[in-house]
Every structure is written in structure tokens, then in C-alpha cells.
Motif scaffolding. Sequence first.
Motif, PDB file in Angstrom:
ATOM      1  N   VAL A   9       0.877  -1.173   0.000  1.00 23.56           N
ATOM      2  CA  VAL A   9       0.000   0.000   0.000  1.00 23.56           C
ATOM      3  C   VAL A   9       0.915   1.223   0.000  1.00 23.56           C
ATOM      4  O   VAL A   9       1.585   1.517   0.985  1.00 23.56           O
ATOM      5  N   GLU A  10       0.970   1.879  -1.132  1.00 20.28           N
ATOM      6  CA  GLU A  10       1.921   2.990  -1.320  1.00 20.28           C
ATOM      7  C   GLU A  10       1.419   3.863  -2.457  1.00 20.28           C
ATOM      8  O   GLU A  10       1.101   3.360  -3.530  1.00 20.28           O
ATOM      9  N   ASP A  11       1.295   5.161  -2.193  1.00 19.20           N
ATOM     10  CA  ASP A  11       0.757   6.048  -3.229  1.00 19.20           C
ATOM     11  C   ASP A  11       1.815   6.516  -4.222  1.00 19.20           C
ATOM     12  O   ASP A  11       1.492   6.929  -5.331  1.00 19.20           O
ATOM     13  N   ASN A  12       3.085   6.424  -3.843  1.00 25.65           N
ATOM     14  CA  ASN A  12       4.162   6.865  -4.739  1.00 25.65           C
ATOM     15  C   ASN A  12       4.524   5.728  -5.700  1.00 25.65           C
ATOM     16  O   ASN A  12       4.983   4.667  -5.268  1.00 25.65           O
ATOM     17  N   MET A  53       2.724  -1.147   4.482  1.00 25.69           N
ATOM     18  CA  MET A  53       1.844   0.020   4.536  1.00 25.69           C
ATOM     19  C   MET A  53       2.604   1.335   4.633  1.00 25.69           C
ATOM     20  O   MET A  53       3.241   1.608   5.647  1.00 25.69           O
ATOM     21  N   ASP A  54       2.522   2.128   3.571  1.00 28.46           N
ATOM     22  CA  ASP A  54       3.018   3.501   3.649  1.00 28.46           C
ATOM     23  C   ASP A  54       2.079   4.247   4.600  1.00 28.46           C
ATOM     24  O   ASP A  54       0.863   4.164   4.447  1.00 28.46           O
ATOM     25  N   LEU A  55       2.617   4.949   5.572  1.00 31.88           N
ATOM     26  CA  LEU A  55       1.743   5.654   6.523  1.00 31.88           C
ATOM     27  C   LEU A  55       1.228   6.973   5.962  1.00 31.88           C
ATOM     28  O   LEU A  55       0.198   7.471   6.390  1.00 31.88           O
ATOM     29  N   GLN A  56       1.964   7.555   4.991  1.00 33.70           N
ATOM     30  CA  GLN A  56       1.541   8.829   4.419  1.00 33.70           C
ATOM     31  C   GLN A  56       0.800   8.586   3.107  1.00 33.70           C
ATOM     32  O   GLN A  56       1.398   8.550   2.035  1.00 33.70           O
ATOM     33  N   LEU A  57      -0.497   8.410   3.226  1.00 32.94           N
ATOM     34  CA  LEU A  57      -1.349   8.196   2.056  1.00 32.94           C
ATOM     35  C   LEU A  57      -2.327   9.364   1.963  1.00 32.94           C
ATOM     36  O   LEU A  57      -2.706   9.930   2.987  1.00 32.94           O
ATOM     37  N   PRO A  58      -2.750   9.704   0.748  1.00 34.75           N
ATOM     38  CA  PRO A  58      -3.758  10.767   0.627  1.00 34.75           C
ATOM     39  C   PRO A  58      -5.110  10.256   1.128  1.00 34.75           C
ATOM     40  O   PRO A  58      -5.399   9.067   1.020  1.00 34.75           O
TER      41      PRO A  58
HETATM   42 MN    MN Z   1       2.990   8.260   0.657  1.00 32.30          MN
END
Ligand code: MN
Length: 136
Positions: A9-12, A53-58
Motif C-alpha cells: 500500500v503505497e501512493d508513490n 503500509m506507507d503511513l503517508q497516504l492521501p
Molecule cells: Mn505516501
Amino acid sequence: MTTEKILIVEDNPINRELLRDLLRARGYKVWEAATGPEALRLVKASPPDLVVMDLQLPGIDGLAVTRAIKAEATTRHVPVVALTAHARKSDEAKAYEAGCSAYIAKPMDTRAFVRLVATLLGPQEGGGHETISTQA
Ligand code: MN
């Protein structure tokens, strides 16, 4: 031997590609989600063996997504490895409070990361927390 499924899970997209390549090279089956809701949908449809899990997600951040995974009886056993760009002690504590099994600071030590994943997926179910810091 079964192939273990890992959800990233990563937005980048660049980070996602790096994680995907690392894990596929180790023989894991990799799923990807760029947002929290997408991650929750995939986890509920078929629980993976581990979540990165990326903690910084939009929108819904990674801590909230982790709490939702841990709140469901069918998915709470799935270990969650937190990835964060903010290597502050308070963030680490929040990650463990949310139910994460491990915490990794970006930029991450890729060797340590794959070792950690193997450990969490291994036969020995560790109850402890592992922290990897790559800050020089
Ligand atoms: Mn992120």
C-alpha cells in the motif's frame, strides 16, 4: 510450499515499483494498492499474508487503514509493516498503537526490509516489535 501474498500500500509509484521488484525477486506474489480504500477492499476480499503500509497516504492515512485491518476478525492476524518518511519516535509509537508489527524508516535498507518480511512470514510467530532505522 505456498506462495505468500503480500499487499503493498503505497501512493508513490516509484516506491511501489521498488517494493514490488524487491518482493517479486524473492518469489512473493505481490498485490498493490495506491489508496487506503483500495487496500481495504483487497484485504477484505482475500486477506494477504502480509501488508506493507506507507503511513503517508492521501485521504485515509496508513494508520487508519491499519486500524481498520486490525478491527476485522478475518484480517486482524495479518502482519502490517509500516513505512514512513518521518522517523520520529512518536510516529513509531503511533504505528505500534495502530497494530503494526514493524516499522521501517525511508529511505529504507532494502536488505533489512526483505529480511524483516521473511521473519514476519516465517514459522516463528514473533510477538515483539522490530525497528529498522537507516538514518546514518
Ligand atoms: Mn505516501
